[in-house]
Design a protein around this motif. Structure first.
Motif, PDB file in Angstrom:
ATOM      1  N   SER A  42      -9.821   0.691  -0.356  1.00  6.68           N
ATOM      2  CA  SER A  42      -9.383   2.078  -0.547  1.00  6.68           C
ATOM      3  C   SER A  42      -7.876   2.182  -0.729  1.00  6.68           C
ATOM      4  CB  SER A  42      -9.838   2.947   0.626  1.00  6.68           C
ATOM      5  OG  SER A  42      -9.318   2.463   1.851  1.00  6.68           O
ATOM      6  N   GLU A  43      -7.102   1.436   0.066  1.00  4.03           N
ATOM      7  CA  GLU A  43      -5.650   1.556  -0.020  1.00  4.03           C
ATOM      8  C   GLU A  43      -5.112   0.991  -1.333  1.00  4.03           C
ATOM      9  OE1 GLU A  43      -3.302   0.938   3.599  1.00  4.03           O
ATOM     10  OE2 GLU A  43      -5.192   0.718   4.698  1.00  4.03           O
ATOM     11  N   THR A  44      -5.757  -0.059  -1.842  1.00  2.00           N
ATOM     12  CA  THR A  44      -5.334  -0.618  -3.127  1.00  2.00           C
ATOM     13  C   THR A  44      -5.787   0.266  -4.282  1.00  2.00           C
ATOM     14  OG1 THR A  44      -5.502  -2.846  -2.191  1.00  2.00           O
ATOM     15  CG2 THR A  44      -5.334  -2.672  -4.583  1.00  2.00           C
ATOM     16  N   LEU A  45      -7.032   0.697  -4.218  1.00  3.75           N
ATOM     17  CA  LEU A  45      -7.592   1.506  -5.301  1.00  3.75           C
ATOM     18  C   LEU A  45      -6.849   2.827  -5.457  1.00  3.75           C
ATOM     19  CD1 LEU A  45      -9.786   1.832  -7.435  1.00  3.75           C
ATOM     20  CD2 LEU A  45     -11.315   2.668  -5.648  1.00  3.75           C
ATOM     21  N   LYS A  46      -6.502   3.448  -4.356  1.00  3.27           N
ATOM     22  CA  LYS A  46      -5.859   4.760  -4.409  1.00  3.27           C
ATOM     23  C   LYS A  46      -4.477   4.699  -5.079  1.00  3.27           C
ATOM     24  CE  LYS A  46      -5.597   9.160  -3.344  1.00  3.27           C
ATOM     25  NZ  LYS A  46      -6.378  10.144  -4.108  1.00  3.27           N
ATOM     26  N   GLN A  47      -3.856   3.528  -5.060  1.00  4.06           N
ATOM     27  CA  GLN A  47      -2.523   3.373  -5.651  1.00  4.06           C
ATOM     28  C   GLN A  47      -2.562   3.242  -7.172  1.00  4.06           C
ATOM     29  OE1 GLN A  47      -0.872  -0.073  -3.773  1.00  4.06           O
ATOM     30  NE2 GLN A  47      -0.905   0.810  -1.724  1.00  4.06           N
ATOM     31  N   LEU A  48      -3.722   2.955  -7.736  1.00  2.00           N
ATOM     32  CA  LEU A  48      -3.815   2.645  -9.158  1.00  2.00           C
ATOM     33  C   LEU A  48      -3.933   3.902 -10.012  1.00  2.00           C
ATOM     34  CD1 LEU A  48      -6.255  -0.394  -8.903  1.00  2.00           C
ATOM     35  CD2 LEU A  48      -3.789  -0.454  -9.305  1.00  2.00           C
ATOM     36  N   SER A  51      -7.315   6.210 -10.854  1.00  2.00           N
ATOM     37  CA  SER A  51      -8.304   6.175  -9.784  1.00  2.00           C
ATOM     38  C   SER A  51      -8.863   7.572  -9.522  1.00  2.00           C
ATOM     39  CB  SER A  51      -7.678   5.636  -8.497  1.00  2.00           C
ATOM     40  OG  SER A  51      -8.583   5.757  -7.414  1.00  2.00           O
ATOM     41  N   GLN A  52     -10.190   7.647  -9.401  1.00  2.00           N
ATOM     42  CA  GLN A  52     -10.870   8.905  -9.109  1.00  2.00           C
ATOM     43  C   GLN A  52     -11.167   9.071  -7.622  1.00  2.00           C
ATOM     44  OE1 GLN A  52     -11.441  11.251 -11.652  1.00  2.00           O
ATOM     45  NE2 GLN A  52     -10.067   9.766 -12.622  1.00  2.00           N
ATOM     46  N   LEU A  53     -10.682   8.150  -6.812  1.00  2.29           N
ATOM     47  CA  LEU A  53     -11.003   8.180  -5.388  1.00  2.29           C
ATOM     48  C   LEU A  53     -10.393   9.413  -4.724  1.00  2.29           C
ATOM     49  CD1 LEU A  53     -12.379   6.614  -3.088  1.00  2.29           C
ATOM     50  CD2 LEU A  53     -10.186   5.487  -2.664  1.00  2.29           C
ATOM     51  N   ARG A  54     -11.253  10.268  -4.193  1.00  2.00           N
ATOM     52  CA  ARG A  54     -10.789  11.498  -3.560  1.00  2.00           C
ATOM     53  C   ARG A  54     -11.380  11.696  -2.158  1.00  2.00           C
ATOM     54  NH1 ARG A  54      -8.245  10.784  -7.397  1.00  2.00           N
ATOM     55  NH2 ARG A  54      -7.783  12.140  -9.177  1.00  2.00           N
ATOM     56  N   LEU A  92      -3.728   7.998   2.844  1.00  4.09           N
ATOM     57  CA  LEU A  92      -4.040   8.104   1.422  1.00  4.09           C
ATOM     58  C   LEU A  92      -4.240   9.543   0.953  1.00  4.09           C
ATOM     59  CD1 LEU A  92      -6.560   5.121   1.084  1.00  4.09           C
ATOM     60  CD2 LEU A  92      -4.073   5.123   0.753  1.00  4.09           C
ATOM     61  N   GLY A  93      -4.263  10.487   1.874  1.00  2.00           N
ATOM     62  CA  GLY A  93      -4.499  11.871   1.487  1.00  2.00           C
ATOM     63  C   GLY A  93      -5.917  12.132   1.009  1.00  2.00           C
ATOM     64  N   LEU A  94      -6.879  11.377   1.550  1.00  2.00           N
ATOM     65  CA  LEU A  94      -8.277  11.548   1.145  1.00  2.00           C
ATOM     66  C   LEU A  94      -8.919  12.712   1.891  1.00  2.00           C
ATOM     67  CD1 LEU A  94      -9.447   7.809   1.143  1.00  2.00           C
ATOM     68  CD2 LEU A  94      -8.889   9.222  -0.847  1.00  2.00           C
ATOM     69  N   PHE A 243      -2.775  -8.754   2.125  1.00  2.00           N
ATOM     70  CA  PHE A 243      -2.578  -7.311   2.288  1.00  2.00           C
ATOM     71  C   PHE A 243      -2.130  -6.991   3.722  1.00  2.00           C
ATOM     72  CE2 PHE A 243      -5.695  -7.894  -1.079  1.00  2.00           C
ATOM     73  CZ  PHE A 243      -5.182  -7.087  -2.096  1.00  2.00           C
ATOM     74  N   PRO A 244      -0.983  -7.526   4.143  1.00  2.00           N
ATOM     75  CA  PRO A 244      -0.542  -7.330   5.530  1.00  2.00           C
ATOM     76  C   PRO A 244      -0.154  -5.893   5.847  1.00  2.00           C
ATOM     77  CG  PRO A 244       1.203  -8.351   4.249  1.00  2.00           C
ATOM     78  CD  PRO A 244      -0.006  -8.324   3.362  1.00  2.00           C
ATOM     79  N   GLU A 245       0.057  -5.083   4.798  1.00  2.00           N
ATOM     80  CA  GLU A 245       0.526  -3.716   5.013  1.00  2.00           C
ATOM     81  C   GLU A 245      -0.596  -2.712   5.233  1.00  2.00           C
ATOM     82  OE1 GLU A 245      -0.549  -3.733   0.687  1.00  2.00           O
ATOM     83  OE2 GLU A 245       0.151  -5.178   2.166  1.00  2.00           O
ATOM     84  N   VAL A 246      -1.858  -3.085   4.986  1.00  2.00           N
ATOM     85  CA  VAL A 246      -2.933  -2.104   5.121  1.00  2.00           C
ATOM     86  C   VAL A 246      -3.171  -1.779   6.591  1.00  2.00           C
ATOM     87  CG1 VAL A 246      -4.024  -2.845   2.969  1.00  2.00           C
ATOM     88  CG2 VAL A 246      -4.830  -3.808   5.149  1.00  2.00           C
ATOM     89  N   VAL A 247      -3.709  -0.613   6.836  1.00  2.00           N
ATOM     90  CA  VAL A 247      -3.876  -0.117   8.205  1.00  2.00           C
ATOM     91  C   VAL A 247      -4.639  -1.101   9.082  1.00  2.00           C
ATOM     92  CG1 VAL A 247      -5.052   1.639   9.592  1.00  2.00           C
ATOM     93  CG2 VAL A 247      -3.672   2.316   7.610  1.00  2.00           C
TER      94      VAL A 247
END
Length: 354
Positions: A42-48, A51-54, A92-94, A243-247
């Motif tokens: 989710s964190e990677t996809l949302k940055q692209l 992306s339709q991730l909502r 991510l503001g989801l 991905f050390p930065e993900v939650v």
């Protein structure tokens, strides 16, 4: 062998490519357990771009269920999925939908087909380990459909490919490599057929052929999959390093049933089913179908299995011949595995080691 830093950079680039695909970008929701796998996805996809991730959907058992269990002297580990999932969704503001069903809503009652009936019918099983996880996925997918989602992202496959399970982490390098290769041949995930039954699509970056190829070739070594991260021993090491930065980079692996709370079902089944009921119904299953029902939780699920799968059918046509049959339920075993997907017996056939 390349250094960990080199491999982590390679994996990060690989996932950027995988998540940039049209299939990935079309995901409008994520089943957000809050584990490492859905955190990365989710964190990677949302940055692209594109992306339709909502939306994010998380299932956690109604807290009152834990209190009920505790009132009977049962130890309950507080579910942690929602804790991590909220942090990810907020970052991510989801639009985060936290579902809090009761166990009764998951396993027994519903308008129309119950969630348990859907899972038993689609997965053709009465195994507790499978169903404690599947009902959670099915509940989330049913909700996703109700709010108009069409393609849902999951984290399926990461544990199987990158030694996420604790028993894999204790294997030698050679055994882990062989086991991973076998897992690719036999792994099965409930989200895909459940979604299909509901008219949805699911997608996971870890099941992309490029990721599978990496995990079984260049990345198929214990050194890359198991080791220290933030002072603790973990599986999926190269993913954490990439991905050390993900939650959830440092979150330990928890099965779905632990993270959401359905792990209490075996103990509650002991309270709900009397010894006499178990004895009588287990005997009936053995006499009528030759099926061994090993415990009260399985009996709870077998009642649905009997109604949805067996009732009105000739068991001789459903069950396998002796050479391929599980000794407890007589259903055919999948090739390449010693685990019975119908009743959960393990080992259901002799384990052959090289």
């Amino acid at each position: 062998m390349p250094s960990m830093d080199t491999e982590a950079a390679y994996v990060r680039q690989l996932f950027s490519e995988v998540l940039s695909s049209s299939e990935a970008l079309a995901c409008d929701a994520v089943l957000l357990s809050g584990g490492l796998d859905t955190s990365i996805a989710s964190e990677t996809l949302k940055q692209l771009a594109g992306s339709q991730l909502r939306k994010a959907i998380t299932v956690t058992i109604d807290p009152a269920q834990n209190e009920l269990a505790k009132s009977h002297g049962l130890f309950i580990q507080e579910p942690q999925d929602v804790v991590y999932a909220r942090k990810i969704a907020e970052r991510l503001g989801l639009d985060h939908h936290v579902l809090t069903p009761t166990l009764d809503e998951l396993f027994f009652t519903a308008s129309g087909e119950s969630t348990l009936e859907l899972c038993v019918g689609v997965r053709q099983t009465f195994d507790g380990m499978e169903l404690r996880n599947a009902v959670v996925i099915a509940h989330a997918l049913k909700y996703a459909k109700s709010i108009g989602c069409q393609r849902v992202c999951t984290g399926d496959g990461a544990d199987e490919l990158f030694a996420g399970y604790s028993f894999m982490q204790g294997m030698s390098d050679e055994d882990l490599q062989k086991y991973t290769l076998n897992m690719v041949k036999t792994m099965s995930f409930c989200a895909v057929p459940l979604a299909k039954a509901l008219g949805l699509e699911v997608w996971s970056p870890f099941l992309d052929p490029r990721v599978i190829e990496y995990a079984t070739t260049r990345g198929n070594s214990r050194e890359l999959k198991v080791g220290l991260f933030e002072g603790a021993q973990h599986g999926k090491l190269v993913l954490r390093m990439a991905f050390p930065e993900v939650v959830s980079a440092g979150r330990k692996k928890e099965p779905i049933e632990c993270g959401c709370g359905t792990t209490v079902m075996p103990a509650l089944a002991e309270l709900a089913v009397s010894d006499r009921e178990f004895e009588n119904e287990a005997k009936e299953a053995l006499d009528k179908y030759g099926i061994v029902v090993r415990d009260k939780e399985r009996l709870v699920y077998f009642r649905t299995f009997n109604r949805v799968v067996l009732l009105g059918k000739d068991p001789g046509q459903l069950q396998a011949g002796s050479s391929d049959a599980c000794p407890d339920c007589k259903f055919r075993l999948r090739d390449g595995t010693s685990f019975c997907s119908v009743c959960g017996l393990y080992p259901a056939r002799p384990i052959v080691r090289d």
